[in-house]
Design a protein around this motif. Structure first.
Motif, PDB file in Angstrom:
ATOM      1  N   ALA A 219      68.857  62.678  32.074  1.00 35.50           N
ATOM      2  CA  ALA A 219      67.959  62.822  33.224  1.00 35.50           C
ATOM      3  C   ALA A 219      68.524  62.070  34.422  1.00 35.50           C
ATOM      4  N   THR A 220      68.303  62.630  35.596  1.00 35.53           N
ATOM      5  CA  THR A 220      68.847  62.018  36.808  1.00 35.53           C
ATOM      6  C   THR A 220      67.719  61.728  37.795  1.00 35.53           C
ATOM      7  N   VAL A 221      67.990  60.813  38.711  1.00 39.19           N
ATOM      8  CA  VAL A 221      67.043  60.520  39.789  1.00 39.19           C
ATOM      9  C   VAL A 221      67.816  60.421  41.095  1.00 39.19           C
ATOM     10  N   PRO A 222      67.255  60.897  42.181  1.00 41.99           N
ATOM     11  CA  PRO A 222      67.918  60.723  43.478  1.00 41.99           C
ATOM     12  C   PRO A 222      67.674  59.317  44.016  1.00 41.99           C
ATOM     13  N   GLY A 223      68.566  58.868  44.859  1.00 43.56           N
ATOM     14  CA  GLY A 223      68.345  57.608  45.545  1.00 43.56           C
ATOM     15  C   GLY A 223      68.953  56.384  44.896  1.00 43.56           C
ATOM     16  N   VAL A 224      69.762  56.576  43.833  1.00 41.08           N
ATOM     17  CA  VAL A 224      70.473  55.431  43.257  1.00 41.08           C
ATOM     18  C   VAL A 224      71.513  54.957  44.276  1.00 41.08           C
ATOM     19  N   THR A 225      71.519  53.676  44.562  1.00 40.72           N
ATOM     20  CA  THR A 225      72.418  53.139  45.580  1.00 40.72           C
ATOM     21  C   THR A 225      73.769  52.785  44.973  1.00 40.72           C
ATOM     22  N   ILE A 226      74.850  53.232  45.625  1.00 38.23           N
ATOM     23  CA  ILE A 226      76.215  52.891  45.210  1.00 38.23           C
ATOM     24  C   ILE A 226      76.905  52.203  46.383  1.00 38.23           C
ATOM     25  N   LEU A 227      77.349  50.973  46.166  1.00 38.03           N
ATOM     26  CA  LEU A 227      78.040  50.215  47.204  1.00 38.03           C
ATOM     27  C   LEU A 227      79.420  49.807  46.731  1.00 38.03           C
TER      28      LEU A 227
ATOM     29  N   ALA B  64      89.052  48.409  43.946  1.00 39.94           N
ATOM     30  CA  ALA B  64      87.660  48.361  44.378  1.00 39.94           C
ATOM     31  C   ALA B  64      86.701  48.321  43.186  1.00 39.94           C
ATOM     32  N   VAL B  65      85.493  47.773  43.428  1.00 37.92           N
ATOM     33  CA  VAL B  65      84.431  47.706  42.417  1.00 37.92           C
ATOM     34  C   VAL B  65      83.189  48.361  42.997  1.00 37.92           C
ATOM     35  N   LEU B  66      82.602  49.303  42.236  1.00 40.63           N
ATOM     36  CA  LEU B  66      81.375  49.962  42.669  1.00 40.63           C
ATOM     37  C   LEU B  66      80.159  49.251  42.062  1.00 40.63           C
ATOM     38  N   VAL B  67      79.115  49.084  42.869  1.00 40.65           N
ATOM     39  CA  VAL B  67      77.884  48.431  42.420  1.00 40.65           C
ATOM     40  C   VAL B  67      76.762  49.464  42.447  1.00 40.65           C
ATOM     41  N   PHE B  68      76.156  49.738  41.267  1.00 42.89           N
ATOM     42  CA  PHE B  68      75.080  50.709  41.131  1.00 42.89           C
ATOM     43  C   PHE B  68      73.754  49.958  40.984  1.00 42.89           C
ATOM     44  N   SER B  69      72.732  50.327  41.778  1.00 41.30           N
ATOM     45  CA  SER B  69      71.433  49.658  41.700  1.00 41.30           C
ATOM     46  C   SER B  69      70.313  50.650  41.949  1.00 41.30           C
ATOM     47  N   PHE B  70      69.185  50.413  41.267  1.00 38.67           N
ATOM     48  CA  PHE B  70      68.001  51.254  41.423  1.00 38.67           C
ATOM     49  C   PHE B  70      66.794  50.464  40.931  1.00 38.67           C
ATOM     50  N   VAL B  71      65.644  50.690  41.555  1.00 31.16           N
ATOM     51  CA  VAL B  71      64.438  49.947  41.212  1.00 31.16           C
ATOM     52  C   VAL B  71      64.054  50.198  39.755  1.00 31.16           C
ATOM     53  N   GLY B  72      63.830  49.108  39.006  1.00 29.73           N
ATOM     54  CA  GLY B  72      63.445  49.224  37.604  1.00 29.73           C
ATOM     55  C   GLY B  72      64.616  49.264  36.647  1.00 29.73           C
ATOM     56  N   TYR B  73      65.857  49.256  37.181  1.00 26.66           N
ATOM     57  CA  TYR B  73      67.045  49.309  36.337  1.00 26.66           C
ATOM     58  C   TYR B  73      67.971  48.153  36.678  1.00 26.66           C
ATOM     59  N   ALA B  74      68.723  47.725  35.684  1.00 29.53           N
ATOM     60  CA  ALA B  74      69.640  46.604  35.886  1.00 29.53           C
ATOM     61  C   ALA B  74      70.806  47.034  36.774  1.00 29.53           C
TER      62      ALA B  74
ATOM     63  N   ALA C 140      92.344  53.191  37.985  1.00 30.03           N
ATOM     64  CA  ALA C 140      93.043  54.370  38.513  1.00 30.03           C
ATOM     65  C   ALA C 140      92.175  55.613  38.520  1.00 30.03           C
ATOM     66  N   SER C 141      90.945  55.500  38.005  1.00 31.70           N
ATOM     67  CA  SER C 141      90.088  56.676  37.879  1.00 31.70           C
ATOM     68  C   SER C 141      89.426  57.019  39.207  1.00 31.70           C
ATOM     69  N   ASN C 142      89.280  58.327  39.471  1.00 34.63           N
ATOM     70  CA  ASN C 142      88.587  58.809  40.653  1.00 34.63           C
ATOM     71  C   ASN C 142      87.253  59.473  40.309  1.00 34.63           C
ATOM     72  N   ALA C 143      86.870  59.421  39.042  1.00 37.13           N
ATOM     73  CA  ALA C 143      85.600  60.008  38.594  1.00 37.13           C
ATOM     74  C   ALA C 143      84.887  58.980  37.724  1.00 37.13           C
ATOM     75  N   ILE C 144      83.713  58.535  38.162  1.00 41.57           N
ATOM     76  CA  ILE C 144      82.951  57.513  37.433  1.00 41.57           C
ATOM     77  C   ILE C 144      81.548  58.041  37.174  1.00 41.57           C
ATOM     78  N   ASP C 145      81.254  58.308  35.898  1.00 42.96           N
ATOM     79  CA  ASP C 145      79.901  58.643  35.480  1.00 42.96           C
ATOM     80  C   ASP C 145      79.290  57.410  34.812  1.00 42.96           C
ATOM     81  N   ILE C 146      77.986  57.181  35.051  1.00 43.53           N
ATOM     82  CA  ILE C 146      77.364  55.970  34.530  1.00 43.53           C
ATOM     83  C   ILE C 146      75.931  56.252  34.151  1.00 43.53           C
ATOM     84  N   GLN C 147      75.461  55.553  33.098  1.00 43.37           N
ATOM     85  CA  GLN C 147      74.048  55.634  32.700  1.00 43.37           C
ATOM     86  C   GLN C 147      73.382  54.302  33.008  1.00 43.37           C
ATOM     87  N   MET C 148      72.316  54.350  33.799  1.00 44.26           N
ATOM     88  CA  MET C 148      71.596  53.138  34.160  1.00 44.26           C
ATOM     89  C   MET C 148      70.805  52.613  32.965  1.00 44.26           C
ATOM     90  N   VAL C 149      70.628  51.300  32.905  1.00 42.23           N
ATOM     91  CA  VAL C 149      69.899  50.657  31.813  1.00 42.23           C
ATOM     92  C   VAL C 149      68.631  50.037  32.385  1.00 42.23           C
TER      93      VAL C 149
END
Length: 325
Positions: free
Chosen positions: A41-49, A74-84, A92-101
């Motif tokens: 399941a996905t949600v819009p509005g997850v912030t990536i910095l 570079a390091v990507l920071v993923f954040s969303f309300v209610g998730y860590a 070297a990767s240009n494709a990063i998929d992640i599951q929020m916890v």
């Protein structure tokens, strides 16, 4: 001399252009998808910095994102309300998929609702605010209600100037119900010690009316006191102290000794059972004291008073001298 200066300027310009070109060459586009559970399941509005930069983006309705990243480390920071919040090094990767916890600290926060029932804050459908008991014993006030000042949005506490008078408590501009351990009360807040309070939950709006009826129509302040907990070992002793000084009389007023009890120059008291004038109000000023009367044994005007003896023959109260005591 000018030739050397021109050569140096040209060299610096070329070097700078090369550095910029190299930096642009290292920039790359990173894409991916963010999910929030095992089912994808996905949600819009997850912030990536991009960490330590002001570069960022958010996921779209499908949970996908794309972001231009400068440099290979570079390091990507993923954040969303209610998730860590998570940090991912790109490498070297240009494709990063992640599951929020899920952030259990956020989702498992509980508040005390009506009748002392505890519920997860994330699952209740009305506004509430919790004040931990520990915050009430820091720079304590003499009155518990005054300790809530500035700690709850929409709660106003008006302190009174009279000694030991309860402050006025308004929630969103209206008087509110106070509940202690699930029991509605009109308690005197001077009788509650901040050290005895485990938590204070403020239910806003009409939520408290569901169980407390019209008393809770303007919300409620739920006070939960401390109790023993199973599994705790040992003895814990906490000592706190607070003092309050209240200015008294600058000067004790002189007591008048010229007039007795009564009203407007007339005597009021007779036998203490409503038999006098004005229903025994006992106001001052009554008749003037120490008035001579040569017809009495005492030489002063005599009246029946609160301590007059009873005549055993007639059963009537015996008048006593109306003089200063």
């Amino acid at each position: 001399m000018k030739s050397n200066l021109y050569s140096l300027t040209a060299f610096l310009t070329i070097s700078l252009l090369l550095l910029v070109a190299e930096s642009l060459a290292q920039s790359r586009m990173v894409t991916g998808k963010v999910t929030v559970d095992e089912a994808g399941a996905t949600v819009p509005g997850v912030t990536i910095l991009v960490k330590d930069t002001n570069l960022g983006t958010v996921t779209d309705v499908d949970g996908t994102y794309s972001i231009e990243v400068p440099g290979p480390a570079a390091v990507l920071v993923f954040s969303f309300v209610g998730y860590a919040t998570q940090e991912v090094a790109l490498g070297a990767s240009n494709a990063i998929d992640i599951q929020m916890v899920e952030d259990s600290k956020v989702l498992q926060e509980v508040v005390v609702t009506a009748l002392g029932i505890k519920k997860e804050k994330a699952k209740i459908g009305y506004a509430t605010q919790e004040v931990a008991g520990e915050t009430l014993v820091k720079a304590t006030e003499a009155n518990v209600a005054s300790n809530l000042t500035g700690k709850v949005a929409g709660l106003t506490v008006y302190a009174k100037s009279n000694l030991y008078e309860n402050p006025e408590i308004l929630l969103r501009g209206k008087a509110t119900l106070v509940v202690i351990d699930g029991v509605p009360t009109q308690t005197d807040f001077w009788n509650i010690s901040p050290s005895d309070i485990e938590s204070v939950s403020v239910l806003k709006g009409t939520a408290a009316a569901a169980l407390y009826g019209s008393l809770g129509i303007n919300g409620a302040i739920m006070i939960t006191t401390k109790k023993g907990k199973k599994g705790e070992n040992g003895v814990e002793i906490t000592f706190t102290s607070s003092n309050q000084w209240h200015g008294g009389f600058i000067k004790i007023p002189d007591v008048q000794r010229e007039y007795g009890m009564g009203w407007n120059g007339e005597y009021a008291f007779k036998d203490g059972k409503g038999g006098g004038l004005f229903d025994d109000y006992g106001y001052v000023y009554g008749p003037k004291l120490n008035q001579p009367d040569p017809t009495t044994a005492s030489g002063f005007v005599e009246r029946t008073q609160w301590n007059s003896p009873t005549d055993p023959v007639t059963g009537e109260l015996v008048p006593l001298p109306w003089i200063t005591r």
